[in-house]
Motif scaffolding. Structure first.
Motif, PDB file in Angstrom:
ATOM      1  N   THR A  94       0.863  -1.311  -0.232  1.00 15.88           N
ATOM      2  CA  THR A  94       0.024   0.057  -0.022  1.00 15.88           C
ATOM      3  C   THR A  94       0.736   1.190   0.119  1.00 15.88           C
ATOM      4  O   THR A  94       0.393   2.308  -0.397  1.00 15.88           O
ATOM      5  N   SER A  95       1.999   1.262   0.329  1.00 14.52           N
ATOM      6  CA  SER A  95       2.684   2.332   0.587  1.00 14.52           C
ATOM      7  C   SER A  95       4.307   2.038   0.610  1.00 14.52           C
ATOM      8  O   SER A  95       4.877   0.902   1.024  1.00 14.52           O
ATOM      9  N   ILE A  96       5.040   2.742   0.142  1.00  8.65           N
ATOM     10  CA  ILE A  96       6.588   2.749  -0.089  1.00  8.65           C
ATOM     11  C   ILE A  96       7.291   3.726   0.691  1.00  8.65           C
ATOM     12  O   ILE A  96       6.859   5.153   0.551  1.00  8.65           O
ATOM     13  N   GLU A  97       8.254   3.624   1.644  1.00 10.55           N
ATOM     14  CA  GLU A  97       9.049   4.593   2.249  1.00 10.55           C
ATOM     15  C   GLU A  97      10.632   4.212   1.889  1.00 10.55           C
ATOM     16  O   GLU A  97      10.900   3.020   1.839  1.00 10.55           O
ATOM     17  N   VAL A  98      11.385   5.499   1.941  1.00  4.57           N
ATOM     18  CA  VAL A  98      12.664   5.129   1.533  1.00  4.57           C
ATOM     19  C   VAL A  98      13.381   6.144   2.608  1.00  4.57           C
ATOM     20  O   VAL A  98      13.100   7.059   2.925  1.00  4.57           O
ATOM     21  N   GLN A 105       3.568  -2.083  -7.963  1.00  5.30           N
ATOM     22  CA  GLN A 105       4.155  -0.759  -7.290  1.00  5.30           C
ATOM     23  C   GLN A 105       5.640  -0.898  -7.871  1.00  5.30           C
ATOM     24  O   GLN A 105       5.989  -1.907  -8.397  1.00  5.30           O
ATOM     25  N   SER A 106       6.245   0.361  -7.811  1.00  8.92           N
ATOM     26  CA  SER A 106       7.639   0.404  -8.409  1.00  8.92           C
ATOM     27  C   SER A 106       8.428   1.385  -7.705  1.00  8.92           C
ATOM     28  O   SER A 106       7.690   2.390  -7.154  1.00  8.92           O
ATOM     29  N   LEU A 107       9.927   1.579  -7.878  1.00  9.20           N
ATOM     30  CA  LEU A 107      10.422   2.607  -7.491  1.00  9.20           C
ATOM     31  C   LEU A 107      10.652   3.623  -8.872  1.00  9.20           C
ATOM     32  O   LEU A 107      11.160   3.044  -9.869  1.00  9.20           O
ATOM     33  N   ASN A 119       8.852   6.949  -3.382  1.00  9.72           N
ATOM     34  CA  ASN A 119       9.166   5.855  -4.013  1.00  9.72           C
ATOM     35  C   ASN A 119      10.381   6.350  -5.250  1.00  9.72           C
ATOM     36  O   ASN A 119      10.673   5.647  -6.235  1.00  9.72           O
ATOM     37  N   THR A 120      10.850   7.577  -4.882  1.00 10.00           N
ATOM     38  CA  THR A 120      11.873   8.143  -5.626  1.00 10.00           C
ATOM     39  C   THR A 120      13.218   7.611  -5.402  1.00 10.00           C
ATOM     40  O   THR A 120      13.693   7.962  -4.235  1.00 10.00           O
ATOM     41  N   VAL A 121      14.111   7.063  -6.254  1.00  9.00           N
ATOM     42  CA  VAL A 121      15.336   6.835  -5.989  1.00  9.00           C
ATOM     43  C   VAL A 121      16.299   7.275  -7.130  1.00  9.00           C
ATOM     44  O   VAL A 121      15.961   7.593  -8.301  1.00  9.00           O
ATOM     45  N   TYR A 122      17.631   7.265  -7.042  1.00  6.57           N
ATOM     46  CA  TYR A 122      18.612   7.835  -7.825  1.00  6.57           C
ATOM     47  C   TYR A 122      19.559   6.909  -8.029  1.00  6.57           C
ATOM     48  O   TYR A 122      19.738   5.780  -7.425  1.00  6.57           O
ATOM     49  N   PRO A 123      20.204   7.000  -9.310  1.00 11.00           N
ATOM     50  CA  PRO A 123      21.200   5.858  -9.904  1.00 11.00           C
ATOM     51  C   PRO A 123      22.205   5.927  -8.881  1.00 11.00           C
ATOM     52  O   PRO A 123      23.007   6.920  -8.404  1.00 11.00           O
TER      53      PRO A 123
END
Length: 695
Positions: A339-343, A422-424, A354-358
């Motif tokens: 249901t949710s993604i935390e970073v 779901q995805s990043l 859900n934002t990530v960086y290379p």
């Protein structure tokens, strides 16, 4: 190139005879451990054994070096497994440093790595470490009496739960079904007896860090946890299901095939209700319809689920109408759903994103339902570490390394081989890099903007002023900054400080060059290509500016594009000159003239008229400030306003002293020099005051 470098490195290393570091001594509290004496082979490699109590133990490390080590440089390589408190200090053939470990129970491939280099070689010397601890785990049942099919929960008492490698799925032994669970502070053992009579439950738990047994051997299991129980029948017959956890279908009317224990009172072709309490009126959890008896003393049935249930909530009662006939238990949990993604990034708090960086290493926390039975994977991510210490039905934690060459804009999250939906989201870096990639080209002279700390004095004709960019230094290896958004403000003033022109480049977009691993992933549609020649934009060209004109440049990031951060640089460029040439009109008066062959000065009371082509000189270290003297040559009408016709005209070479006060149109200089009288045909020497008028 990497292959050539690696081959050269190997040859140089093989040319050396043995390690420069002969021994390593690690001291924790009052205990000392020697690499030459306290090592054991683990995973095919010698490791220094040392005992620890706390996860963040502080250790002092002493190195014994060979005598030739004085000719070499030795440095401790950084690691994420420890923090250096006292950096490495050498004294003769000894060296010492102090570290604080971070997580001794969970750190993988723990080691000290040293870079040893000489004039013609460089090598890596490593000392693998293996911490050990007397980790124990036990339970205190309180009562030896258990009932068949009844789940009993015991707290698992241990001195280091981080060192336990527990399996949270249901396991089967000869007389028990068991599993482990964990809250934030406690660990529990769940037991379900499956056989009557006196039964022993025994288990050794796997460990992350070993224990040292009585024979000085490493054991990666706790000592045997063993308890004797007396198993009795319950009031109702317990019928075990063939699965301990049931996931309902999306269509709750569709049946789930199950096998249930056979019993003489269990009738075929009959529907039984399953409720959460023994008395009548309980909540309907499920129904099952018995179909046929199997050869394994089981009954095949169709189960339809209507509500969720956890074993910890109590037993499930199988009823014929309102009459309880049997008892059973199972976890009926929802389908795995995120249901949710935390970073979380190192040194920061959790963020709902859900934002990530290379290239970055992050911890991902998934929230939802049924996560305890999932097998999560991230598309294209091979460096995945699952955190088993924090896992339950609603939360799962993962540490992942985002690939630096990830090409997709989304990293899909899979459960087994199915997408969870779901995805990043992969977003390119847009960090403000220091302005070391911006250069100024002043008629062939290049200046790096980040290195300019004082005004630039340019003493030639400024044919062009170019702002250029080295795009290949923006992204370096895995240190990415992404597209840079800049503004450039240009202001041109004359030597009096009067503003001549202003110009502003509102948004320059500089993308990393082809040497960046991410170059092909950037959107280059709005990129500013090539260098910027200011003469293409200014109406007042740089090559036509007068002496000591000033060009002010302010180069800065657009902070709104870089998360509120950015660099700024102000640069002043002066068109410096050492001297200037002009024609001056002045009125020397009261000149004393000494003609050749005469032994006394002639005094001209009236003013003369002089037109002189002369050089003026600027004071070093000051901006557009003249020296107090001028030199030149020209014509002078001596006593030019004498109406009696006694005047004379001469060719003169003359010097003058002027007041240094600027801005005055009327000044009174002093003159001296020599000349040649055109009327009398004789040379002469002159000295005296004058009047100078600036037009």
């Amino acid at each position: 190139m990497r292959v050539i470098y690696a081959l050269g490195f190997l040859l140089l290393t093989q040319a050396l005879s043995g390690q420069i570091i002969e021994n390593l001594v690690l001291q924790i509290d009052s205990s000392r451990y020697f690499f030459q004496e306290d090592t054991k082979q683990v995973y095919g490699e010698n490791h220094l054994l040392f005992e620890y109590q706390g996860e963040t133990a502080v250790a002092q490390v002493t190195l014994s070096l060979k005598t030739e080590a004085t000719d070499y440089s030795i440095g401790l390589l950084p690691s994420s497994d420890f923090e250096v408190l006292d950096s490495l200090v050498r004294f003769g053939t000894m060296a010492r440093f102090k570290v604080r470990f971070k997580q001794l129970s969970t750190s993988e491939f723990l080691r000290f790595s040293f870079r040893v280099s000489g004039e013609e070689f460089v090598r890596l010397e490593e000392f693998p470490l293996m911490p050990f601890q007397s980790t124990y785990a036990t339970i205190y049942p309180g009562s030896e009496e258990l009932f068949i099919g009844e789940e009993k929960v015991f707290e698992l008492v241990t001195n280091n739960k981080k060192n336990l490698l527990l399996d949270y799925r249901w396991q089967e032994s000869a007389a028990f079904n068991y599993r482990f669970s964990q809250t934030s502070n406690q660990t529990f053992l769940h037991l379900i007896p499956t056989a009557l009579g006196s039964q022993e439950f025994s288990i050794s738990l796997p460990l992350r860090r070993p224990i040292l047994d009585d024979n000085d051997s490493l054991e990666f299991f706790t000592k045997l946890l063993s308890n004797q129980f007396n198993i009795k029948e319950g009031r109702l017959v317990f019928l075990a299901l063939d699965r301990q956890e049931i996931t309902p279908n999306d269509d709750k009317t569709a049946p789930i095939a199950i096998q249930i224990d056979n019993h003489q009172s269990l009738r075929l072709n009959k529907t039984y209700r399953i409720e959460n309490q023994e008395p009548s009126g309980g909540a309907l959890i499920a129904e099952f319809f018995t179909k046929t008896r199997l050869n394994n003393d089981k009954v095949l049935a169709d189960l339809r689920v209507y509500a969720m249930h956890r074993k910890s909530d109590g037993y499930l009662y199988i009823k014929d109408g309102d009459q309880s006939k049997f008892v059973t238990n199972a976890d009926i949990t929802p389908k795995t759903r995120i249901t949710s993604i935390e970073v979380q990034r190192e040194g920061t708090s959790w963020s709902t994103s859900n934002t990530v960086y290379p290239g970055e290493e992050i911890t991902v926390r998934l929230k939802g339902e049924g996560l305890h039975k999932s097998r999560i994977s991230f598309q294209g991510v091979s460096d995945l570490v699952y955190d088993s210490l924090v896992r339950n039905e609603n939360i799962s934690l993962f540490k992942i390394q985002v690939p630096t060459d990830v090409s997709s804009k989304n990293i899909e999250i899979y459960n087994y081989d199915r997408s969870t939906g779901q995805s990043l989201r992969v977003q390119e870096y847009q960090r403000a890099r220091p302005l070391d990639f911006v250069f100024l080209d002043l008629a062939g002279d290049e200046f790096k903007v980040s290195k300019v700390e004082k005004p630039i004095y340019f003493d030639r004709t400024l044919t062009d002023l170019v702002v250029d960019f080295d795009r290949n230094v923006i992204d370096e290896e895995s240190d990415f900054y992404g597209k840079q958004y800049l503004t450039v403000d240009v202001k041109v003033s004359n030597k009096q400080g009067n503003l001549l022109e202003i110009y502003r480049f509102d948004e320059l977009v500089i993308a990393p060059g082809e040497s960046s691993p991410r170059h092909n992933s950037y959107d280059l549609s709005n990129e500013t290509t090539g260098a910027i020649n200011l003469n293409n934009y200014l109406s007042k060209k740089t090559h036509s500016l007068e002496d000591w004109s000033r060009i002010d440049l302010e180069i800065k990031h657009i902070k709104e594009k870089h998360g509120g951060k950015g660099e700024s640089k102000r640069i002043q460029i002066y068109l410096k000159r050492d001297y200037t040439f002009d024609v001056d009109l002045s009125f020397p008066a009261g000149l004393l003239i000494l003609e050749a062959g005469s032994d006394q000065f002639e005094n001209f009371a009236g003013p003369s008229f002089a037109m002189i082509a002369q050089f003026s000189f600027y004071q070093p270290g000051k901006i557009a400030k003249y020296r107090p003297f001028k030199v030149g040559a020209g014509f002078m009408a001596l006593d030019a306003f004498n109406l009696n016709g006694n005047g004379d005209i001469g060719l003169v070479a003359i010097g003058s002293l002027h007041p240094t006060t600027s801005g005055k149109r009327l000044t009174f200089p002093l003159y001296t020099g020599f000349g040649y009288s055109l009327t009398k045909g004789v040379p002469f020497f002159l000295v005296g005051p004058g009047i100078r008028v600036r037009l």
